[in-house]
Design a protein around this motif. Structure first.
Motif, PDB file in Angstrom:
ATOM      1  N   ARG A  39       0.820  -1.213   0.000  1.00 11.77           N
ATOM      2  CA  ARG A  39       0.000   0.000   0.000  1.00 11.77           C
ATOM      3  C   ARG A  39       0.861   1.274   0.000  1.00 11.77           C
ATOM      4  O   ARG A  39       0.606   2.195  -0.748  1.00 11.77           O
ATOM      5  CB  ARG A  39      -0.957   0.012   1.177  1.00 11.77           C
ATOM      6  CG  ARG A  39      -1.760   1.311   1.236  1.00 11.77           C
ATOM      7  CD  ARG A  39      -2.849   1.259   2.240  1.00 11.77           C
ATOM      8  NE  ARG A  39      -3.946   0.563   1.601  1.00 11.77           N
ATOM      9  CZ  ARG A  39      -4.866  -0.120   2.255  1.00 11.77           C
ATOM     10  NH1 ARG A  39      -4.822  -0.212   3.548  1.00 11.77           N
ATOM     11  NH2 ARG A  39      -5.833  -0.721   1.614  1.00 11.77           N
ATOM     12  N   ARG A  40       1.891   1.318   0.832  1.00 13.62           N
ATOM     13  CA  ARG A  40       2.720   2.532   0.897  1.00 13.62           C
ATOM     14  C   ARG A  40       3.478   2.730  -0.412  1.00 13.62           C
ATOM     15  O   ARG A  40       3.644   3.852  -0.874  1.00 13.62           O
ATOM     16  CB  ARG A  40       3.646   2.520   2.100  1.00 13.62           C
ATOM     17  CG  ARG A  40       4.816   1.587   2.030  1.00 13.62           C
ATOM     18  CD  ARG A  40       5.723   1.740   3.265  1.00 13.62           C
ATOM     19  NE  ARG A  40       6.944   1.004   3.163  1.00 13.62           N
ATOM     20  CZ  ARG A  40       7.073  -0.310   3.199  1.00 13.62           C
ATOM     21  NH1 ARG A  40       6.001  -1.064   3.342  1.00 13.62           N
ATOM     22  NH2 ARG A  40       8.257  -0.883   3.106  1.00 13.62           N
ATOM     23  N   ASP A  41       3.934   1.631  -1.030  1.00  9.36           N
ATOM     24  CA  ASP A  41       4.622   1.731  -2.324  1.00  9.36           C
ATOM     25  C   ASP A  41       3.652   2.176  -3.413  1.00  9.36           C
ATOM     26  O   ASP A  41       4.001   2.980  -4.279  1.00  9.36           O
ATOM     27  CB  ASP A  41       5.249   0.391  -2.704  1.00  9.36           C
ATOM     28  CG  ASP A  41       6.380  -0.016  -1.773  1.00  9.36           C
ATOM     29  OD1 ASP A  41       6.915   0.868  -1.065  1.00  9.36           O
ATOM     30  OD2 ASP A  41       6.707  -1.224  -1.743  1.00  9.36           O
ATOM     31  N   ALA A  42       2.441   1.651  -3.369  1.00  6.69           N
ATOM     32  CA  ALA A  42       1.429   2.028  -4.357  1.00  6.69           C
ATOM     33  C   ALA A  42       1.069   3.507  -4.222  1.00  6.69           C
ATOM     34  O   ALA A  42       0.909   4.212  -5.226  1.00  6.69           O
ATOM     35  CB  ALA A  42       0.185   1.163  -4.206  1.00  6.69           C
ATOM     36  N   THR A  43       0.962   3.983  -2.987  1.00  7.69           N
ATOM     37  CA  THR A  43       0.645   5.405  -2.757  1.00  7.69           C
ATOM     38  C   THR A  43       1.759   6.295  -3.282  1.00  7.69           C
ATOM     39  O   THR A  43       1.502   7.303  -3.942  1.00  7.69           O
ATOM     40  CB  THR A  43       0.408   5.661  -1.250  1.00  7.69           C
ATOM     41  OG1 THR A  43      -0.669   4.831  -0.822  1.00  7.69           O
ATOM     42  CG2 THR A  43       0.086   7.113  -0.978  1.00  7.69           C
TER      43      THR A  43
ATOM     44  N   PHE B 144       4.007   5.474  -5.592  1.00 10.73           N
ATOM     45  CA  PHE B 144       4.032   5.333  -7.048  1.00 10.73           C
ATOM     46  C   PHE B 144       2.965   6.217  -7.680  1.00 10.73           C
ATOM     47  O   PHE B 144       3.238   6.941  -8.629  1.00 10.73           O
ATOM     48  CB  PHE B 144       3.791   3.870  -7.448  1.00 10.73           C
ATOM     49  CG  PHE B 144       3.960   3.614  -8.916  1.00 10.73           C
ATOM     50  CD1 PHE B 144       5.172   3.188  -9.407  1.00 10.73           C
ATOM     51  CD2 PHE B 144       2.905   3.807  -9.798  1.00 10.73           C
ATOM     52  CE1 PHE B 144       5.340   2.954 -10.766  1.00 10.73           C
ATOM     53  CE2 PHE B 144       3.054   3.580 -11.149  1.00 10.73           C
ATOM     54  CZ  PHE B 144       4.280   3.146 -11.641  1.00 10.73           C
ATOM     55  N   ARG B 145       1.769   6.171  -7.136  1.00  5.98           N
ATOM     56  CA  ARG B 145       0.652   6.952  -7.652  1.00  5.98           C
ATOM     57  C   ARG B 145       0.940   8.448  -7.574  1.00  5.98           C
ATOM     58  O   ARG B 145       0.692   9.183  -8.515  1.00  5.98           O
ATOM     59  CB  ARG B 145      -0.600   6.597  -6.842  1.00  5.98           C
ATOM     60  CG  ARG B 145      -1.833   7.339  -7.211  1.00  5.98           C
ATOM     61  CD  ARG B 145      -2.937   7.001  -6.196  1.00  5.98           C
ATOM     62  NE  ARG B 145      -4.081   7.801  -6.415  1.00  5.98           N
ATOM     63  CZ  ARG B 145      -5.104   7.462  -7.170  1.00  5.98           C
ATOM     64  NH1 ARG B 145      -5.119   6.297  -7.770  1.00  5.98           N
ATOM     65  NH2 ARG B 145      -6.121   8.279  -7.322  1.00  5.98           N
ATOM     66  N   ARG B 146       1.476   8.902  -6.450  1.00  4.68           N
ATOM     67  CA  ARG B 146       1.789  10.318  -6.268  1.00  4.68           C
ATOM     68  C   ARG B 146       2.829  10.780  -7.297  1.00  4.68           C
ATOM     69  O   ARG B 146       2.670  11.816  -7.938  1.00  4.68           O
ATOM     70  CB  ARG B 146       2.284  10.572  -4.840  1.00  4.68           C
ATOM     71  CG  ARG B 146       2.492  12.021  -4.511  1.00  4.68           C
ATOM     72  CD  ARG B 146       2.851  12.291  -3.056  1.00  4.68           C
ATOM     73  NE  ARG B 146       3.953  11.470  -2.559  1.00  4.68           N
ATOM     74  CZ  ARG B 146       3.828  10.463  -1.701  1.00  4.68           C
ATOM     75  NH1 ARG B 146       2.650  10.142  -1.209  1.00  4.68           N
ATOM     76  NH2 ARG B 146       4.893   9.786  -1.302  1.00  4.68           N
ATOM     77  N   LYS B 147       3.878   9.979  -7.481  1.00  6.01           N
ATOM     78  CA  LYS B 147       4.922  10.331  -8.455  1.00  6.01           C
ATOM     79  C   LYS B 147       4.379  10.274  -9.883  1.00  6.01           C
ATOM     80  O   LYS B 147       4.721  11.113 -10.715  1.00  6.01           O
ATOM     81  CB  LYS B 147       6.118   9.390  -8.308  1.00  6.01           C
ATOM     82  CG  LYS B 147       6.897   9.612  -7.034  1.00  6.01           C
ATOM     83  CD  LYS B 147       7.997   8.578  -6.882  1.00  6.01           C
ATOM     84  CE  LYS B 147       8.694   8.705  -5.547  1.00  6.01           C
ATOM     85  NZ  LYS B 147       9.663   7.617  -5.342  1.00  6.01           N
TER      86      LYS B 147
ATOM     87  N   LEU C 146       1.234  10.808 -10.874  1.00  2.00           N
ATOM     88  CA  LEU C 146       0.364  11.965 -11.110  1.00  2.00           C
ATOM     89  C   LEU C 146       1.165  13.266 -11.220  1.00  2.00           C
ATOM     90  O   LEU C 146       0.824  14.142 -12.022  1.00  2.00           O
ATOM     91  CB  LEU C 146      -0.707  12.061 -10.025  1.00  2.00           C
ATOM     92  CG  LEU C 146      -1.759  10.954 -10.073  1.00  2.00           C
ATOM     93  CD1 LEU C 146      -2.657  11.007  -8.847  1.00  2.00           C
ATOM     94  CD2 LEU C 146      -2.574  11.018 -11.356  1.00  2.00           C
ATOM     95  N   ALA C 147       2.234  13.394 -10.433  1.00  2.00           N
ATOM     96  CA  ALA C 147       3.091  14.586 -10.539  1.00  2.00           C
ATOM     97  C   ALA C 147       3.764  14.636 -11.901  1.00  2.00           C
ATOM     98  O   ALA C 147       3.822  15.700 -12.545  1.00  2.00           O
ATOM     99  CB  ALA C 147       4.134  14.589  -9.426  1.00  2.00           C
ATOM    100  N   SER C 148       4.237  13.504 -12.371  1.00  2.00           N
ATOM    101  CA  SER C 148       4.875  13.443 -13.682  1.00  2.00           C
ATOM    102  C   SER C 148       3.865  13.707 -14.804  1.00  2.00           C
ATOM    103  O   SER C 148       4.168  14.419 -15.769  1.00  2.00           O
ATOM    104  CB  SER C 148       5.524  12.077 -13.883  1.00  2.00           C
ATOM    105  OG  SER C 148       6.173  12.014 -15.118  1.00  2.00           O
ATOM    106  N   LEU C 149       2.676  13.168 -14.666  1.00  5.03           N
ATOM    107  CA  LEU C 149       1.629  13.398 -15.660  1.00  5.03           C
ATOM    108  C   LEU C 149       1.253  14.877 -15.706  1.00  5.03           C
ATOM    109  O   LEU C 149       1.061  15.441 -16.784  1.00  5.03           O
ATOM    110  CB  LEU C 149       0.403  12.541 -15.333  1.00  5.03           C
ATOM    111  CG  LEU C 149      -0.693  12.485 -16.388  1.00  5.03           C
ATOM    112  CD1 LEU C 149      -0.172  11.879 -17.686  1.00  5.03           C
ATOM    113  CD2 LEU C 149      -1.863  11.672 -15.875  1.00  5.03           C
TER     114      LEU C 149
END
Length: 195
Positions: free
Chosen positions: A92-96, A98-101, A103-106
Motif C-alpha cells: 500500500r505505501r509503495d502504491a501510494t 508510485f501513484r503520487r509520483k 500523477l506529478a509526472s503526468l
C-alpha cells in the motif's frame, strides 16, 4: 548509481510518459469520434471546427482518465512477479508513493496548472470509486450492452446526448481499446523491468 536502481526510481515518470504518448499515438479519441459520426450519420458533430476541437479535447481528457485508472490498477493492484516468490500486489505505501509520483509526472507532461491537476485527481478518484461500486455488483455484460463505466457514460453524454444509447455503445468499444492500450503500456514497462 546502477542503471537498474535508476530505472526503478523513475518508473512512475516513465509510465506517465508512455501513457500520454500512447494515447496520442494511437489516436483513440479521434478514431472513436470519427467512426461514431460515420456509423450513425451524425456529421453535424464535425461541421464546426472549433466545436469539434473542443469535443475532441474533452473526450481526450476522459480517455486519459480511463487510461490512468486502468494503468494504475494494473501496476498497483495486480499481483506482480517478485523474483522467485509468489506474485503479490504492490504494498500500500509503495502504491501510494508510485501513484503520487505518477500523477506529478503526468501533471508536468500535460503542462497543467495546479487547478487542472486537482480537477484531474478529483475526477480520477470519482472514476475509481464508481468502478469499485460497479465491481461489487458485477454481472457479465452481454455483447450488445454498453460497459458500466464512468468513461462510457460521460463520453456518451459529451458526444451525442440525443442518441445516448448509440453513443454509449461506441464509447464502450473505445473503452475496450483504452483498456487494451493500458495493458500494452504496462506490459512494455514490465518488459523493460522498470518496476
Amino acid at each position: 548509481m546502477p542503471r537498474e536502481k535508476q530505472n526503478a526510481i523513475d518508473a512512475p515518470g516513465e509510465l506517465a510518459q508512455r501513457v500520454s504518448e500512447a494515447l496520442l499515438r494511437e489516436r483513440v479519441v479521434p478514431r472513436f469520434v470519427d467512426s461514431y459520426v460515420v456509423e450513425n450519420g451524425r456529421y453535424a458533430l464535425q461541421v464546426h471546427a472549433s466545436l469539434y476541437r473542443d469535443l475532441l479535447a474533452l473526450l481526450q481528457r476522459e480517455a486519459l482518465l480511463a487510461l490512468t485508472v486502468r494503468t494504475l490498477a494494473l501496476v498497483c493492484d495486480e499481483p506482480q512477479p517478485a523474483g522467485k516468490s509468489k506474485p503479490r500486489p504492490m504494498l500500500r505505501r509503495d502504491a501510494t508513493a508510485f501513484r503520487r509520483k505518477f500523477l506529478a509526472s503526468l501533471t508536468r507532461r500535460q503542462s497543467w496548472t495546479a487547478g487542472d491537476a486537482l480537477d484531474f485527481q478529483r475526477d480520477l478518484q470519482m472514476y475509481e470509486e464508481l468502478l469499485t461500486r460497479a465491481a461489487a455488483k458485477r454481472r457479465t455484460r452481454k455483447p450488445f450492452e454498453a460497459a458500466d463505466h464512468p468513461f462510457v457514460d460521460r463520453c456518451a453524454f459529451l458526444l451525442d446526448s440525443s442518441f445516448i444509447e448509440n453513443a454509449r455503445l461506441a464509447a464502450s468499444r473505445a473503452l475496450t481499446g483504452i483498456e487494451e492500450l493500458a495493458a500494452a503500456v504496462t506490459e512494455q514497462l514490465r518488459g523493460g523491468r522498470v518496476h
